[in-house]
Design an enzyme around this catalytic site. Structure first.
Site, short mmCIF file in Angstrom:
data_model
loop_
_atom_site.label_atom_id
_atom_site.label_comp_id
_atom_site.label_asym_id
_atom_site.label_seq_id
_atom_site.Cartn_x
_atom_site.Cartn_y
_atom_site.Cartn_z
N SER A 184 -0.74 12.21 -17.99
CA SER A 184 -1.86 11.47 -17.42
C SER A 184 -3.23 12.02 -17.76
CB SER A 184 -1.70 11.38 -15.90
OG SER A 184 -1.53 12.67 -15.36
N HIS A 212 2.80 6.08 -16.41
CA HIS A 212 1.75 5.57 -17.31
C HIS A 212 2.32 4.84 -18.54
CE1 HIS A 212 -1.48 7.52 -15.05
NE2 HIS A 212 -0.58 8.47 -14.84
N LYS A 243 0.23 1.30 -11.04
CA LYS A 243 -0.68 1.36 -12.20
C LYS A 243 -0.55 0.04 -12.99
CE LYS A 243 -0.07 6.31 -11.88
NZ LYS A 243 -1.20 6.57 -11.00
C1 PLP Z 1 2.70 10.72 -13.82
C2 PLP Z 1 2.61 10.21 -12.41
N1 PLP Z 1 3.71 10.20 -11.65
C3 PLP Z 1 3.69 9.73 -10.39
C4 PLP Z 1 2.52 9.27 -9.82
C5 PLP Z 1 2.53 8.78 -8.41
O1 PLP Z 1 2.67 7.41 -8.37
P1 PLP Z 1 2.22 6.57 -7.09
O2 PLP Z 1 0.78 6.23 -7.25
O3 PLP Z 1 3.09 5.36 -7.11
O4 PLP Z 1 2.47 7.42 -5.90
C6 PLP Z 1 1.36 9.26 -10.58
C7 PLP Z 1 0.08 8.74 -9.98
O5 PLP Z 1 -0.92 9.35 -9.96
C8 PLP Z 1 1.38 9.75 -11.91
O6 PLP Z 1 0.27 9.78 -12.66
#
Ligand code: PLP
Length: 396
Positions: A184, A212, A243
């Site tokens: 990310s 992502h 997202k």
């Molecule tokens: C790589 C990754 N995994 C998991 C999450 C968490 O997802 P959620 O927004 O559905 O809690 C995020 C969100 O920031 C993320 O970037």
């Protein structure tokens, strides 16, 4: 409030403020989109994960409204008691179909999917091998397990193999390799094909977080497993609706045995109220829309390619980006903060990413593309980025 506690909290906040580590989130005065209102001004948004613009889609909104009319505003219970509606089941079937797996389990968020499923899957005597740049929700999930944890250098397949060999000598019951699909902060893609090959070679299991990659990679945005043609070979295909899919909720796609196990063992599934019907119905509509058409995914990639090309032509360093997450490297922490402030004054909302979110000396402005950005939005953003990049001597 207890006086001592109040004073301690204040002191800690002041210390964080001194190090420039305090969050002070801006408030959106309209829907999330390529443009929105902030502090009474229209801004071009470059920091949302709404990759396909689906959060404000007419089709998703209609599905949510229809579901409220039929099922009400809330679900009334946790999933295992009276909080599973036929809508939740339909969503899980739709996820499985979209991801090409036997079944799927839907959690309230990606965060709770990781922090619930990982401790459920890893027992005492098991070993986890995790990429050093994995997301915080994976790190927290790993912290909750009783297993042994090892980390390998970011995307370093030589080191992953060494860790797998080392693990084998300990004769564990289970070894789990965990990686983000798209990282990310840098927007680079995990070499999932190599990771799966190595895991298979050493008898380990694989867990990918496709937060992502959902809506971004693969045919019609089916994600990283589809991108590398690895269907049926990734044990836990985890992702989020928050997202690219435009709504909210996490999931793990895999076999029906995996689903049955997780719904009996993950505390973050068992012990929390289930998602309201509106979110669930909009999530189904989102996957059905993507299944029907890849128009938005194609537009996202056209925007991504042209924006990155223009940044590079201007002389900006976009780091390791291979996806719609495009960092503009400043390296210097203060320059990143200054650039974000100046962009905001000029009508562009983009956030600085600094230590401890990334290593010291790797500061950047992180921009993210959306299919919702028009040509005019991106022309405007590029013009402002060029102007401020020159002011800060990032480019000539
Ligand atoms: C790589 C990754 N995994 C998991 C999450 C968490 O997802 P959620 O927004 O559905 O809690 C995020 C969100 O920031 C993320 O970037």
């Amino acid at each position: 409030m207890n006086n001592q506690l109040q004073n301690d909290l204040k002191a800690e906040l002041e210390e964080m403020q001194g190090k420039n580590l305090l969050w002070n989130p801006r408030t959106l005065e309209g829907p999330s989109g390529a443009r929105t209102m902030i502090e009474g001004r229209e801004m071009v948004v470059l920091c949302s994960n709404n990759y396909l613009g689906l959060s404000n889609s007419r089709i998703l909104k209609k599905a949510a409204i229809d579901a409220i009319k039929k099922y009400g505003a809330g679900s009334g219970s946790v999933r295992p008691i009276a909080g599973t509606m036929d809508l939740h089941i339909k969503l899980e079937e739709t996820i499985a179909k979209f991801k090409g797996t036997e079944d799927a389990i839907y959690y309230n968020s990606g965060f709770t999917a990781n922090s619930g499923a990982i401790p459920a899957l890893v027992r005492e005597g098991d070993i986890i091998i995790s990429d050093e740049l994995n997301h915080g929700s994976i790190i927290d999930g790993v912290r909750l397990t009783k297993g042994e944890r090892t980390i390998y250098k970011h995307k370093d397949m030589g080191e992953l193999e060494a860790r797998l060999k080392e693990a084998k000598t300990k004769n564990p019951k289970r070894v789990l390799v965990i990686t983000d699909g798209v990282f990310s902060m840098d927007g680079d893609i995990a070499p999932l094909d190599r990771i799966v090959e190595l895991a298979e070679q050493y008898g380990a299991c694989t867990y990918v977080d496709d937060a992502h990659g959902d809506g971004v990679l693969g045919e019609n945005g089916r994600g990283i497993t589809n991108h590398f043609k690895l269907e049926g070979r990734v044990d836990m295909d985890m992702g989020t609706f928050s997202k690219g899919f435009g709504t909210m909720g996490g999931y793990i796609a895999g076999t029906s045995t995996l689903k049955k196990y997780l719904l009996n063992k993950s505390r973050t599934w068992l012990l929390t109220g289930s998602h309201p019907p509106a979110t669930v119905a909009a999530s189904i509509a989102s996957l059905e829309l993507l299944d029907r058409s890849d128009k938005l995914v194609k537009k996202l990639w056209r925007n991504t390619k042209s924006f990155k090309k223009r940044l590079k032509e201007l002389g900006f360093d976009t780091g390791a980006s291979e996806t719609p997450i495009i960092p503009i490297m400043t390296y210097d922490e203060e320059k990143a903060a200054q650039m974000s402030r100046r962009l905001f004054e000029e009508g562009v909302y983009a956030l600085p990413i600094v230590f401890p979110m990334v290593a010291k000396g790797k500061a950047r402005i992180r921009t993210m593309m959306s299919a919702d950005h028009s040509r005019e939005d991106l022309d405007f953003a590029i013009e402002k980025i060029e102007k401020i990049g020159k002011e800060l001597s990032l480019v000539k």
